[in-house]
Each structure stands twice: as structure tokens, then as C-alpha cells.
Design a protein around this motif. Structure first.
Motif, PDB file in Angstrom:
ATOM      1  N   LEU A 450      36.067  30.221  47.021  1.00 45.23           N
ATOM      2  CA  LEU A 450      37.237  30.909  46.477  1.00 45.23           C
ATOM      3  C   LEU A 450      38.223  29.906  45.903  1.00 45.23           C
ATOM      4  CD1 LEU A 450      38.992  33.417  46.047  1.00 45.23           C
ATOM      5  CD2 LEU A 450      39.800  33.171  48.411  1.00 45.23           C
ATOM      6  N   ALA A 451      38.486  28.824  46.625  1.00 38.95           N
ATOM      7  CA  ALA A 451      39.436  27.811  46.154  1.00 38.95           C
ATOM      8  C   ALA A 451      38.962  27.169  44.854  1.00 38.95           C
ATOM      9  CB  ALA A 451      39.644  26.749  47.233  1.00 38.95           C
ATOM     10  N   ARG A 452      37.670  26.875  44.764  1.00 39.54           N
ATOM     11  CA  ARG A 452      37.121  26.265  43.549  1.00 39.54           C
ATOM     12  C   ARG A 452      37.254  27.217  42.355  1.00 39.54           C
ATOM     13  NH1 ARG A 452      33.307  22.347  43.368  1.00 39.54           N
ATOM     14  NH2 ARG A 452      31.854  23.697  42.253  1.00 39.54           N
ATOM     15  N   MET A 453      37.018  28.507  42.602  1.00 42.19           N
ATOM     16  CA  MET A 453      37.166  29.507  41.539  1.00 42.19           C
ATOM     17  C   MET A 453      38.611  29.588  41.070  1.00 42.19           C
ATOM     18  SD  MET A 453      34.721  32.483  43.164  1.00 42.19           S
ATOM     19  CE  MET A 453      35.279  33.749  42.046  1.00 42.19           C
ATOM     20  N   GLU A 454      39.539  29.628  42.013  1.00 45.30           N
ATOM     21  CA  GLU A 454      40.954  29.746  41.655  1.00 45.30           C
ATOM     22  C   GLU A 454      41.429  28.522  40.878  1.00 45.30           C
ATOM     23  OE1 GLU A 454      43.552  32.024  44.741  1.00 45.30           O
ATOM     24  OE2 GLU A 454      42.055  30.915  45.879  1.00 45.30           O
ATOM     25  N   LEU A 455      41.051  27.333  41.328  1.00 44.02           N
ATOM     26  CA  LEU A 455      41.478  26.114  40.648  1.00 44.02           C
ATOM     27  C   LEU A 455      40.984  26.109  39.203  1.00 44.02           C
ATOM     28  CD1 LEU A 455      42.873  23.352  40.909  1.00 44.02           C
ATOM     29  CD2 LEU A 455      40.688  22.412  41.716  1.00 44.02           C
ATOM     30  N   PHE A 456      39.737  26.473  38.996  1.00 47.04           N
ATOM     31  CA  PHE A 456      39.170  26.479  37.637  1.00 47.04           C
ATOM     32  C   PHE A 456      39.812  27.549  36.765  1.00 47.04           C
ATOM     33  CE2 PHE A 456      35.934  28.415  34.805  1.00 47.04           C
ATOM     34  CZ  PHE A 456      35.846  27.388  33.876  1.00 47.04           C
ATOM     35  N   LEU A 457      39.874  28.780  37.248  1.00 49.64           N
ATOM     36  CA  LEU A 457      40.352  29.881  36.406  1.00 49.64           C
ATOM     37  C   LEU A 457      41.853  29.801  36.157  1.00 49.64           C
ATOM     38  CD1 LEU A 457      38.183  32.802  37.869  1.00 49.64           C
ATOM     39  CD2 LEU A 457      37.876  31.619  35.683  1.00 49.64           C
TER      40      LEU A 457
END
Length: 499
Positions: A450-457
Motif C-alpha cells: 500500500l505504501a509503495r502504491m501511494e508513494l508512486f501514485l
């Protein structure tokens, strides 16, 4: 003649005393030497009465200070935290030995009376131990990995929040502003959406109360706080306001769970609460494998508190670092323009075609990891690491910052260089074993994906629309940050200039 007899008796008496003193001294020294041989403890700094080594741990720079201590004491250290013995690991290989090779001995959390006073550990995603925790974690991970389709997918929810974040930046019209509150709003709303199916306007009073609690919690309990050493202070007037906020948040989450129970539909799984209700409804499985409905709120508390603070600080570090390395920001924007353009929202598959963007996000997490230390583990049995004895119940801390800044694994570790994560041809990213910003082993951060998705998007949405700068009149920002419960940047302002 009598004088000689007295002298002889006195000599014999003194000789006997000397022999006794020598024998006792020998036995004491022998006992100490053999005991040290039998119980070989890790080396560590000398400590003071009562405070132990707390005075040496560096306060707001505890992550860097303890990393530097390893040059003298090695990658495994014995430290004293106000009378409580603990072991600190700073070496990647020793961390992997403990958390991967000997994971069955170092998977338990070290819990304190203080934690029991606040909210207890049963139902906690972070601090509970045993089979109940394993089942709860599996259920939550399944929900995070497979959550929803279409409009309810994690990607769509994060992108929707990313657009709200961009609109908020746009309303500043290029004027200087502090992005902290707005970023926290966006990240917290993602947690709200997936946890209990609802997002809030940024000025919603209920939402503001939730975020105020998180800020107060992280501030007052930061570092080696007094209440962590003396837990009963939690019940004193010193922590009255925080106790009140804690009770309000618990009540709020419990009420949300009750509302979900009243409207639950097995054919319409809306969020993580519904996943747990569905799991309880399914036949099969032991009671230990099913999280009691009365404790569902406890895992939500962890997701909200930990997920909001860590991810928002990672994004804030990303924004700050891009203002200080404009050439990196320009290369990211060019790659985004070439692959996505400035009109359509980014998608997760785009990440595979944005290697420089991906490498920069990894370098942000390496350069300023928000979780410098993993929450403390505890040895579940008497064991050893590298020949050192670790007694059952001993706290075991791992300094991830030390690994992510170790010259053994990274060239120029104190420099911000995204290219270190690129392949030789620059077409893909490569992560070495030493890249562990989310920890390792069974207790690896549950919110990693989830954190990786949020950082990218979030950052891709922002860079499509804005160039981020520090106002000319502001001083150069401090990039050291400060360590509370997480590593946070100092307050700073930016100008979001529309592209």
C-alpha cells in the motif's frame, strides 16, 4: 620467650587471614571469569544508574548516533534502556540471521505495561503475538492485496485522492505553503476508504479530530518518552488530553464497526471491516483463527495511526528532496511526460515503464527511511546470535537506517543518487539485499505494498501538474530531519508552480 610465642601466634593468625582473603578473592574472580565465559554478552557502551544508555542515544538523531556506535562496538550491541537490557542490531547480515534464519526465535513483539494501559495488544496488527496475530495478519493482507474491483480498487481510490491533493496544491496559486497537513489528509483518507469505506472532506470536523489525535500521539510519545519508562504516568494529568483523544478514537472506530455489522452484506464486501466480518461468518477454522468482532477496531487503529504517519512522512521527504535536487525532478517529469503525458492519471503498470521514477522513489526511501527502527522484537527462548547469548524476553531492536547508510552496501551512502537503483542500461530498477526500508522476516511491514502504491501514485500525480520549489525567501531546508516515532522532516514551505 613469651614475646616470641605471641609473635608466632600473631604471624600464624595474619597468615591465615591472608590465605582466607586470597582464597575468597580467587573464588570471586574465578566465578566472574567463568560466568563471563558461560554467558557471553554483546559489547556495548558503559551505562549510568537509572538512565542506562539513554543519555548516549542521540535524542532526535538516535538513528544516526546508534549507527555510528557500531564502528566501535560492532553490528550487535548490548544497550541499557533505563534499567531494561536490550540488543541493538545494525549489521544487515546479523539482522537477516535473526529475523530470517532464526525467525521462529525472534518473531515475537516485546510488549510493555504502557502498551497494555493504552489500548492493549489483543487484535493489534503490530504488537499481538501468537496464532491469533498470524491469522489476523493473513486476513488483513488478503484484503489489502485483493481489495475490490473497478471503482473500489486501491489504485482508483489512491488516484482519486491524488487528484484531490493536486487540487489542494493548485488552490495555493504558486504561493508558499506548508504541504504537511494536506499530504496527511490525503494519506489518511486512503486508510479511511479501505478500512471503513468512507473518505472525508479535508475540513470535516470529525476527520480533523482523527488527525489531531495522530499528531498528538506521535508528538507526545516520540523517542524515549518519560511515560514509556514510567507507564503509570499515563494515568496522571500530564497525559489527560491524550487519554481523552485516545478514548474518542477508540469509541469512533468501535461505532464504525457496529454500523458495519448492521449493514453487512456478504455479497457486497466494502472494506477491511467487511472482510473480517465475512471471515467470522465463514464455516470452519478455530475461534483463535477468527478475530472477535469486539476487537476489529484494534487493527484499524494500527492501520490508521501507523499508516498515516509513515506514508505521509515518506511523501513529504520526497517533495522536500525533489526541491533540493531539481535535476532529479526534471528527469522524473520528462519520463512521466514521455510515458503517461499530463492528462491521464498514472496506473500501477506504468511503473514498469518509468524506471527513473521508480529508482528515485526507492532512493527516497533509502536516503530518509521513515521507519529507522523496526518495532522491538523479543527473544522467545534463550538463544544466541554470532556466539552472543540472548536471554529469553530480551528486547531486540534493528536499526534499518544503519543498513541503508552502510558504506559496505552503498557507495556514497550520504548522497542522494537515484541511479544506484538502475540497471546498467537504465531500463529497469534493481534492488540489492540491503534495501530493507520495510524490515524483514515474518514481521515485515504489513502496509508495504500500500505504501509503495501511494508513494508512486501521489508523487506522479503531483509531478504531472507542478514543479516543486522552495520559496526564494526561505532558508535552505535541513535535510537531517528528526526522529520521533518516525523520521520526519523539519517544517518547510514549497511553491507548487503549475507546469
Amino acid at each position: 620467650m613469651a614475646a616470641l610465642n605471641v609473635s608466632a601466634l600473631l604471624f600464624d593468625y595474619l597468615s591465615l587471614q591472608i590465605c582466607l582473603i586470597f582464597s575468597v578473592s580467587f573464588l570471586i574472580v574465578y566465578r566472574l571469569l567463568t560466568r563471563q565465559k558461560q554467558v557471553k554478552l554483546p559489547p556495548g557502551p558503559p551505562c549510568l544508574p537509572l538512565v542506562g544508555n539513554i543519555h548516549k542515544l542521540g535524542g532526535k538523531q538516535i538513528h544516526a548516533v546508534t549507527a555510528n556506535m557500531s564502528a566501535k562496538y560492532g553490528g550487535i550491541m548490548n544497550i541499557n534502556l533505563a534499567g531494561k537490557k536490550a540488543v541493538l542490531l545494525t549489521d544487515l547480515h546479523i539482522i537477516r540471521e535473526a529475523f530470517l534464519d532464526k525467525t521462529d526465535r525472534f518473531s515475537d513483539r516485546s510488549n510493555s505495561r504502557f502498551g497494555e494501559y493504552i489500548n492493549g495488544y489483543r487484535g493489534s496488527l503490530i504488537f499481538e503475538n501468537g496464532n491469533g496475530w498470524k491469522s489476523h495478519r493473513r486476513t488483513t493482507l488478503r484484503a489489502l492485496r485483493n481489495f475490490g474491483m473497478g471503482k473500489r480498487s486501491l489504485e482508483n481510490q489512491i488516484n482519486e485522492e491524488g487528484r484531490c491533493l493536486a487540487r489542494s496544491f493548485e488552490q495555493e496559486n504558486g504561493r508558499p505553503f506548508n504541504p504537511q497537513a494536506t499530504v496527511q489528509n490525503a494519506v489518511a483518507n486512503v486508510i479511511c476508504s479501505i478500512s471503513f469505506g468512507n473518505r472525508y472532506d479535508y475540513d470535516d470536523p470529525e476527520f480533523r479530530r482523527l488527525l489531531d489525535y495522530i499528531k498528538g500521539f506521535m508528538k507526545k510519545l516520540a523517542g524515549p518518552s518519560l511515560v514509556a519508562v514510567f507507564p503509570r504516568l499515563w494515568f496522571t494529568p500530564l497525559y489527560k488530553s491524550l487519554r481523552k483523544q485516545n478514548d474518542e478514537m477508540r469509541t469512533f472506530l468501535q461505532e464504525v464497526v457496529e454500523q458495519h455489522k448492521d449493514t453487512f452484506d456478504v455479497n457486497d464486501i466494502r472494506d477491511i471491516i467487511d472482510v473480517h466480518l465475512q471471515n467470522n461468518d465463514e464455516e470452519g477454522g478455530t475461534a483463535e483463527q477468527k478475530l472477535p468482532q469486539a476487537l476489529i477496531w484494534r487493527g484499524l487503529f494500527d492501520l490508521f495511526a501507523a499508516g498515516t504517519d509513515t506514508t505521509s512522512n515518506t511523501i513529504l521527504w520526497g517533495i522536500l528532496l525533489l526541491t533540493q535536487y531539481p535535476h532529479v525532478q526534471e528527469k522524473m517529469q520528462q519520463e512521466i511526460d514521455d510515458v503517461i503525458g499530463r492528462e491521464r492519471p498514472p496506473t500501477l503498470p506504468d511503473r514498469l515503464h518509468l524506471p527513473y521514477v521508480d529508482a528515485t522513489l526507492m532512493e527516497i526511501q533509502r536516503f530518509r527511511p521513515v521507519a529507522c527502527f523496526v518495532p522491538p522484537r523479543a527473544a522467545s527462548v534463550d538463544t544466541e546470535i554470532r556466539g552472543y547469548k540472548i536471554a529469553k524476553g530480551t528486547q531486540v531492536w534493528a536499526n534499518l537506517y544503519a543498513v541503508l547508510h552502510s558504506p559496505e552496501h552503498w557507495s556514497d551512502p550520504d548522497e542522494f543518487i537515484p541511479e544506484r537503483f538502475l540497471s546498467a542500461d537504465g531500463k529497469k530498477t534493481e534492488a540489492p539485499d540491503a534495501f530493507i526500508p520495510f524490515g524483514a522476516g515474518r514481521r515485515i511491514c504489513i502496509g508495504e505494498q500500500l505504501a509503495r502504491m501511494e508513494l508512486f501514485l501521489f508523487l506522479t500525480n503531483l509531478l504531472q501538474r507542478f514543479t516543486l520549489k522552495i520559496p526564494q525567501e526561505d532558508p535552505k531546508p535541513n535535510l537531517a530531519g528528526y526522529h520521533g516515532l518516525t523520521l520526519s522532516p523539519d517544517r518547510f514551505r514549497i511553491c507548487a508552480v503549475t507546469r
